[in-house]
Design an enzyme around this catalytic site. Structure first.
Site, mmCIF file in Angstrom:
data_model
loop_
_atom_site.group_PDB
_atom_site.id
_atom_site.type_symbol
_atom_site.label_atom_id
_atom_site.label_comp_id
_atom_site.label_asym_id
_atom_site.label_seq_id
_atom_site.Cartn_x
_atom_site.Cartn_y
_atom_site.Cartn_z
ATOM 1 N N ASP A 41 58.019 -6.379 19.824
ATOM 2 C CA ASP A 41 58.896 -7.441 20.304
ATOM 3 C C ASP A 41 59.577 -8.065 19.089
ATOM 4 O O ASP A 41 59.199 -7.801 17.951
ATOM 5 C CB ASP A 41 58.116 -8.480 21.117
ATOM 6 C CG ASP A 41 57.044 -9.184 20.294
ATOM 7 O OD1 ASP A 41 56.508 -8.551 19.366
ATOM 8 O OD2 ASP A 41 56.738 -10.350 20.575
ATOM 9 N N ASP A 314 53.125 -10.980 21.986
ATOM 10 C CA ASP A 314 52.383 -12.242 21.896
ATOM 11 C C ASP A 314 52.454 -13.068 23.177
ATOM 12 O O ASP A 314 51.725 -14.032 23.328
ATOM 13 C CB ASP A 314 52.880 -13.084 20.718
ATOM 14 C CG ASP A 314 54.377 -13.385 20.803
ATOM 15 O OD1 ASP A 314 55.011 -12.988 21.805
ATOM 16 O OD2 ASP A 314 54.909 -14.008 19.863
ATOM 17 N N ASP A 318 54.402 -9.837 27.788
ATOM 18 C CA ASP A 318 54.093 -8.595 27.073
ATOM 19 C C ASP A 318 52.798 -7.953 27.561
ATOM 20 O O ASP A 318 52.513 -6.792 27.231
ATOM 21 C CB ASP A 318 53.953 -8.862 25.558
ATOM 22 C CG ASP A 318 55.247 -9.361 24.937
ATOM 23 O OD1 ASP A 318 56.301 -8.803 25.274
ATOM 24 O OD2 ASP A 318 55.185 -10.291 24.121
#
Length: 340
Positions: A41, A314, A318
């Site tokens: 990410d 995080d 996700d």
């Protein structure tokens, strides 16, 4: 023998922990050596996750806050910052909301645009169908409700029912700001009579566009070297983010990713069948405006192609992809859900 095994595994875990890694399953460390694709990410992984408001735009005017110096913020931008604050939480956890609150509290201090005495009545959260959130406030001095909305520029354009010309002008400004690597939020306002009940969806409010907020989140200094190291080890790095495409591509370039194949959006991914997605995933390294289900589908596409996939993340969004990957890597400052 059982005692020896426990001791050696404990020593191994302790040595790994000294490098800043905690592992729930020891085989995951071995599996990392076989990884061929690393999905990362953007916010908090490639970037520092230290958001700061960098630029404001309202109508045809814009201002870069770093260039203001000791000058006061021009009046034309007050409304954008005011409603940007109202659209967030008073004690935010989100880095973007924290940045907007910090800038607003400083630049609008002592003005009528700070509303600590307003009461929150209701809120409309972000959803997969509408990438914007609205908060409904009641002022002691006004009979009507005041509604503040912020979110993806295209979502706010839809809420404001902009005509083609206004939407094109907004898109051009978003592209200009995004080309600097800024994360863009649009802000809108509305008034609504207190007499009837509040509408079921935020689209029914008569929103008016206030402006755009550009937030800077610098790439971590060690990221380009880390990506070169991955490439040298035969690991392909793919970025998955919820950002606007132009912003995502600029951050990817700064990080050292190959962006020649451009970017695929979540809408693009949703429109591809599994075979077409697997083919596109071989070429494209930047995926943007991705929702949790699309992140999961992308990870599954890599796995179906025979890749060994590691995924970093995080946030709660996700979590499905972290669990589906061969190796899920939760960032230290992430949510409990991601770490679990």
């Amino acid at each position: 023998l059982p005692v020896v095994l426990v001791v050696f595994l404990s020593i191994g875990a302790w040595r790994i922990a000294r490098h800043g890694v905690l592992t729930r399953q020891m085989p995951a460390i071995e599996m990392l050596g076989a990884v061929t694709v690393l999905c990362v990410d953007k916010t908090g992984t490639l970037t520092e996750n230290r958001m700061a408001v960098s630029e404001l735009a309202a109508g045809i005017e814009s201002v870069t806050l770093a260039k203001l110096g000791d000058e006061a913020l021009p009046e034309v931008f007050h409304e954008t910052l005011e409603y940007g604050m109202l659209a967030g939480h008073r004690d935010p956890l989100d880095p973007m909301e924290k940045a907007i609150l910090a800038s607003g509290s400083t630049l609008l201090a002592g003005s009528e645009h700070i509303h600590r005495d307003w009461t929150l009545v209701s809120e409309y959260p972000l959803s997969p169908d509408m990438l914007a959130m609205s908060r409904v406030w009641r002022s002691p001095d006004l009979r009507d409700y005041v509604i503040a909305a912020k979110g993806a520029p295209e979502a706010i354009a839809s809420l404001c029912h902009l005509d083609a010309a206004a939407e094109a002008a907004m898109a051009a400004e978003v592209t200009r700001m995004a080309a600097r690597g800024l994360r863009i939020l649009a802000v809108a306002r509305a008034r609504f009579s207190t007499a009837p009940e509040l509408p079921a969806i935020q689209n029914d409010f008569p929103f008016v566009l206030c402006g755009l907020i550009g937030l800077a989140d610098p790439v971590r200094a060690d990221v380009p070297e880390a990506i070169r190291e991955c490439r040298g080890a035969g690991v392909r790095v793919v970025m998955i983010t919820g950002d606007y495409p132009v912003t995502a591509l600029e951050i990817a370039r700064q990080a050292g990713l190959d962006t020649q194949a451009g970017a695929l959006t979540g809408a693009d991914v949703a429109g591809l069948d599994d075979a077409a997605l697997a083919q596109a995933a071989h070429k494209v390294n930047v995926f943007c405006r991705m929702m949790p289900a699309q992140k999961l589908r992308l990870v599954e596409a890599f796995k179906a192609s025979g890749d060994i996939v590691a995924m970093t993340g995080d946030g709660v969004n996700d979590a499905p992809a972290l669990k589906a990957a061969h190796v899920g890597i939760a960032m230290a400052r992430g949510t409990d859900v991601a770490r679990e």
